[in-house]
Each structure stands twice: as structure tokens, then as C-alpha cells.
Design a protein around this motif. Structure first.
Motif, PDB file in Angstrom:
ATOM      1  N   CYS A  20       1.112  -1.186  -0.156  1.00 22.93           N
ATOM      2  CA  CYS A  20       0.207  -0.101   0.217  1.00 22.93           C
ATOM      3  C   CYS A  20       0.954   1.163   0.154  1.00 22.93           C
ATOM      4  O   CYS A  20       2.028   1.301   0.632  1.00 22.93           O
ATOM      5  N   PHE A  56      -1.612   3.542   4.994  1.00 20.55           N
ATOM      6  CA  PHE A  56      -2.289   2.497   5.744  1.00 20.55           C
ATOM      7  C   PHE A  56      -3.573   3.402   6.014  1.00 20.55           C
ATOM      8  O   PHE A  56      -3.402   4.760   6.462  1.00 20.55           O
ATOM      9  N   CYS A  57      -4.557   2.763   5.893  1.00 19.12           N
ATOM     10  CA  CYS A  57      -5.977   3.647   6.096  1.00 19.12           C
ATOM     11  C   CYS A  57      -6.300   3.290   7.691  1.00 19.12           C
ATOM     12  O   CYS A  57      -5.876   2.288   8.002  1.00 19.12           O
ATOM     13  N   TYR A 105      -8.517   2.197   9.555  1.00 21.19           N
ATOM     14  CA  TYR A 105      -9.634   1.114  10.073  1.00 21.19           C
ATOM     15  C   TYR A 105      -8.846  -0.181   9.636  1.00 21.19           C
ATOM     16  O   TYR A 105      -9.342  -1.175  10.190  1.00 21.19           O
ATOM     17  N   CYS A 106      -7.779  -0.168   8.814  1.00 21.12           N
ATOM     18  CA  CYS A 106      -7.455  -1.383   8.149  1.00 21.12           C
ATOM     19  C   CYS A 106      -6.421  -2.315   9.093  1.00 21.12           C
ATOM     20  O   CYS A 106      -5.647  -1.711   9.620  1.00 21.12           O
ATOM     21  N   GLY A 128      -4.044  -5.384   0.702  1.00 21.25           N
ATOM     22  CA  GLY A 128      -3.164  -4.487   0.005  1.00 21.25           C
ATOM     23  C   GLY A 128      -3.658  -3.957  -1.366  1.00 21.25           C
ATOM     24  O   GLY A 128      -5.052  -3.602  -1.158  1.00 21.25           O
ATOM     25  N   THR A 129      -2.963  -3.358  -2.083  1.00 32.14           N
ATOM     26  CA  THR A 129      -3.409  -2.847  -3.000  1.00 32.14           C
ATOM     27  C   THR A 129      -2.886  -3.299  -4.414  1.00 32.14           C
ATOM     28  O   THR A 129      -1.863  -2.744  -5.031  1.00 32.14           O
ATOM     29  N   ASN A 158      -7.593   0.544  -5.979  1.00 30.02           N
ATOM     30  CA  ASN A 158      -8.135   1.736  -5.626  1.00 30.02           C
ATOM     31  C   ASN A 158      -8.271   2.897  -6.470  1.00 30.02           C
ATOM     32  O   ASN A 158      -7.631   2.858  -7.475  1.00 30.02           O
ATOM     33  N   ARG A 204      -8.014   7.509   3.297  1.00 33.53           N
ATOM     34  CA  ARG A 204      -8.078   7.111   2.031  1.00 33.53           C
ATOM     35  C   ARG A 204      -7.419   8.152   1.231  1.00 33.53           C
ATOM     36  O   ARG A 204      -7.064   9.134   1.477  1.00 33.53           O
TER      37      ARG A 204
HETATM   38  S1  SF4 Z   1      -7.701  -0.770   3.215  1.00 29.38           S
HETATM   39 FE1  SF4 Z   1      -6.704  -1.253   1.669  1.00 29.38          FE
HETATM   40  S2  SF4 Z   1      -5.456   0.398   0.687  1.00 29.38           S
HETATM   41 FE2  SF4 Z   1      -6.110   0.957   2.930  1.00 29.38          FE
HETATM   42  S3  SF4 Z   1      -4.394   0.135   4.241  1.00 29.38           S
HETATM   43 FE3  SF4 Z   1      -5.946  -1.554   4.103  1.00 29.38          FE
HETATM   44  S4  SF4 Z   1      -5.105  -2.842   2.098  1.00 29.38           S
HETATM   45 FE4  SF4 Z   1      -4.258  -0.901   2.200  1.00 29.38          FE
END
Ligand code: SF4
Length: 374
Positions: free
Chosen positions: A11, A14-15, A17-18, A61-62, A95, A132
Motif C-alpha cells: 500500500c 495505511f487506512c 481502520y485497516c 493490499g493494493t 483503489n 483514504r
Molecule cells: S484498506 Fe486497502 S489501501 Fe487501505 S491500508 Fe488496507 S489494504 Fe491498504
């Protein structure tokens, strides 16, 4: 039927909540990880014992952060090594800020025919708070670009159940989503996951979860608005235009075999063996480079009771429910009093040989399922 999942744990940031396993992207580490993945692919090529996989899911991940040539190469390797002749579904998670006409073209060249785009909200304030990297306008634009590039099977994700989300904002989010009219919608309630930034905020008293009444009302509004827009709910968190349900994700709930490749990926043999790759990129790469992949894998053999509970837990997530004939008869007899009670209260509907949780009770499904465990 069988599916392949590839975890691409990179990524940009980091978001809030993730808690998915991921690392901040670094080109050198990515190159080594992709080589390690190729090694794991070649090593686990016989996992399905003769069954040809028919779905691929690249998640993270992304995955959209990777170069398209990396995606094309991975897809080619999977096709060749697993002798895949007919793919029914090939999903890539994206994303919105990664979506460009060039990338879309590359993903189509790789054979991707379904995109899962993480929109999460159409309210910019909430997107900033969630960390985000995209705006609402970027998400809408990403969707439109994907359509123009020929993607006719797109899933959009939304999140509800967080502090500060008003009824009006939530209703507006759903309305904006249905205006775009993707084929599929996934919608998750935000939860405080240990290790996430949100957990730190909650622990220091700077974040408070909304009440279950508010969350339940928002879930119910989602169900109503999506139904009105032509979607059918087929799982607790998933809705689709009929015929566009996710084939790959359905395999998880139907206990169909899947092979998970990469750090933190899960696999299931379709019978009684689940295994998990360690969630550590360095250990994963070291193990693959050192030819000792077994060192990063843990295995769980399910007992007959575990299997029964799992059938209940996964089968009742689906709105179609679970065929009683698929359950072991002696264990079914054991839970019959609980099942009769739940049927009498309307928490479970039993008809045509299936048991299911009615739509209006799905929000509290965990508590219902638990009463049926051995
Ligand atoms: S939500 Fe997706 S983009 Fe955001 S930190 Fe988690 S894995 Fe990465």
C-alpha cells in the motif's frame, strides 16, 4: 470448481481502520516478493489434484498499485502453471487513485474481467478521516473510466457503522452508488481491529463506535435502497444484480477448494484442511528464496464438529441458506431443539429443505448462528 487467491500486500499508506496484512510499497521488496510468489506458484501447482481452477482473485493490499506488466506476468504464469483453459472470473482489487486508462488497458490484457473498487464513501470529509488517498470525485471518475475501458462487471465497496456518519450522509452514499449502478456492491460495518490506527484512537478515548441501533438502521436502509435499485442481497455484506454475484467469493461460503498464495493467504482443500501462510513479507521472501516454504505455513485439520460448525457459519451467511441434506444427520439431531426454537422465534426460516436467516435478521446473524454450533 476451484479458485486461486493471490495476496499482494503493498500500500502507499495505511487506512485508519485497516488490519489486512500489508507493507508500505517499496520497489525492491516488491520485486523480491513477486519472485517469491512465482516460486510458491511452481511449488503448489498440484494443490487441486486434477481440478482446473476457474477463478482468480488478486487482493491486498493494493494490487492496482503494481505495474500492469507485473499483473500480466503473474496472470500468464498462473494460466500456464495451473493449465487454466477457461476462467469464469478474474477479479482485481483497485483503489480509485490508481485507476488510469493505461492501467485499465493492462488489466484487460492480463485477462482481468472484474474490478472491485474500494470507494468506501462519497463524502470527502470521511475519506480524509479514513486516510483514504482518493476523493469522491476520483472514485466516480475511476468507475466511469473502467466502464469506458469495457469493464462490465464492477463491484464497489462502501463502509458504514462509524462515528459521525449521519442518516443523511449514509442515504446519500447509497444513492450516489446506485446512480453509478455497478453490477455488485460489498458493504462492511467498520470495526475496531487490534493494531489499527482506529484502535489507538478508541483506546485513547478519541473514537467511539456508534450504537448498534444506529448501525442496524443504516444496514436496513442499505438493504431497502439496494433492493429498490434492482440488487439482490446474496450474502450478509454482498449484493448483486442477479447473475453478477461474485463466483470467487461464493466459493468461500460454499466450502469449495481455493489456494491462497502469498504472505498471509489462506487455503482450503474443500474437505478438512485449512492452511495459512505467515503474515510477514520478510519471512515469506526468505522462506521462498531458501526453498523452505513449509516454514511459513501452518495447517489446521478440522474435526467433524469443526466442519459442522463451519458449514453453519458459512452457509447461513448466504441468503439462500444451507441445505439440511448437506449436514451430518447425528449432529443435526443434536442441534434440533435449538433449531426448532430459532424457527419458532423467526430467527431461522426452514423451507424446501433449506435453513436460512431472514433478511431483517441478518444484522444479528452472528448471535443466531452461535446458537446452532456444536
Ligand atoms: S484498506 Fe486497502 S489501501 Fe487501505 S491500508 Fe488496507 S489494504 Fe491498504
Amino acid at each position: 470448481m476451484a479458485g486461486i487467491y493471490i495476496h499482494l500486500p503493498f500500500c502507499f499508506s495505511f487506512c485508519l481502520y485497516c488490519d489486512f496484512y500489508s507493507e508500505i510499497d517499496c520497489r525492491e521488496q516488491r520485486r523480491r516478493y513477486l519472485n517469491a510468489l512465482k516460486f510458491e506458484i511452481s511449488e503448489r501447482v498440484d494443490y487441486f489434484a486434477g481440478v482446473l481452477p476457474d477463478t482468480i482473485y488478486m487482493g491486498g493490499g493494493t494490487p492496482s498499485l503494481l505495474d500492469t506488466e507485473e499483473i500480466v506476468e503473474l496472470a500468464d504464469i498462473l494460466r500456464n502453471r495451473f493449465k487454466i483453459t477457461h476462467l469464469r472470473e478474474f477479479t482485481l482489487e483497485a483503489n480509485p487513485d490508481d485507476v488510469t486508462p493505461r492501467k485499465l488497458d493492462g488489466w484487460r490484457r492480463a485477462g482481468v474481467d472484474r474490478l472491485s473498487i474500494g470507494v468506501q464513501s462519497f463524502c470527502d470529509d470521511h475519506l480524509v478521516w479514513m486516510r483514504r488517498r482518493h476523493t469522491s470525485a476520483q472514485a466516480i471518475n475511476a468507475f466511469k473510466m473502467a466502464r469506458e475501458a469495457g469493464f462490465d462487471n464492477i463491484s464497489l465497496d462502501l463502509i458504514f457503522g462509524f462515528e459521525g456518519l449521519s442518516d443523511e450522509q449514509w442515504s446519500n452514499n447509497i444513492a450516489q452508488l446506485t446512480d453509478l449502478f455497478p453490477e455488485h456492491v460489498s458493504c462492511y460495518q467498520m470495526s475496531i481491529e487490534p493494531g489499527s490506527e482506529l484502535a489507538a484512537l478508541a483506546n485513547s478515548g478519541r473514537y467511539h463506535e456508534p450504537s448498534q441501533e444506529v448501525c442496524s438502521a443504516h444496514y436496513s436502509l442499505l438493504q431497502q435502497m439496494l433492493k429498490k435499485a434492482g440488487y439482490r442481497q446474496y450474502e450478509i455484506s454482498n449484493f448483486a444484480i442477479p447473475g453478477r454475484e461474485s463466483i470467487h467469493n461464493s466459493s468461500y461460503w460454499e466450502r469449495i477448494p481455493y489456494l491462497g498464495l502469498g504472505a498471509s493467504a489462506h487455503s482450503f482443500d474443500g474437505h478438512n484442511c485449512r492452511c495459512l501462510n505467515l503474515a510477514d513479507m520478510k519471512d515469506y521472501i526468505d522462506a521462498m528464496e531458501g526453498n523452505v516454504s513449509i516454514a511459513i505455513r501452518s495447517e489446521e485439520i478440522l474435526s467433524e464438529d469443526d466442519k459442522f460448525n463451519e458449514q453453519i457459519m458459512l452457509g447461513l451467511r448466504k441468503t439462500a441458506g444451507l441445505p439440511l441434506s448437506s449436514l451430518d444427520s447425528s449432529r443435526l439431531a443434536t442441534i434440533k431443539p435449538a433449531l426448532d426454537y430459532l424457527t419458532s422465534t423467526g430467527d431461522i426460516i426452514s423451507e424446501n429443505g433449506f435453513i436460512r436467516i431472514p433478511a431483517e435478521k441478518l444484522f444479528v446473524s452472528d448471535g443466531i448462528m452461535q446458537q446452532l454450533f456444536i
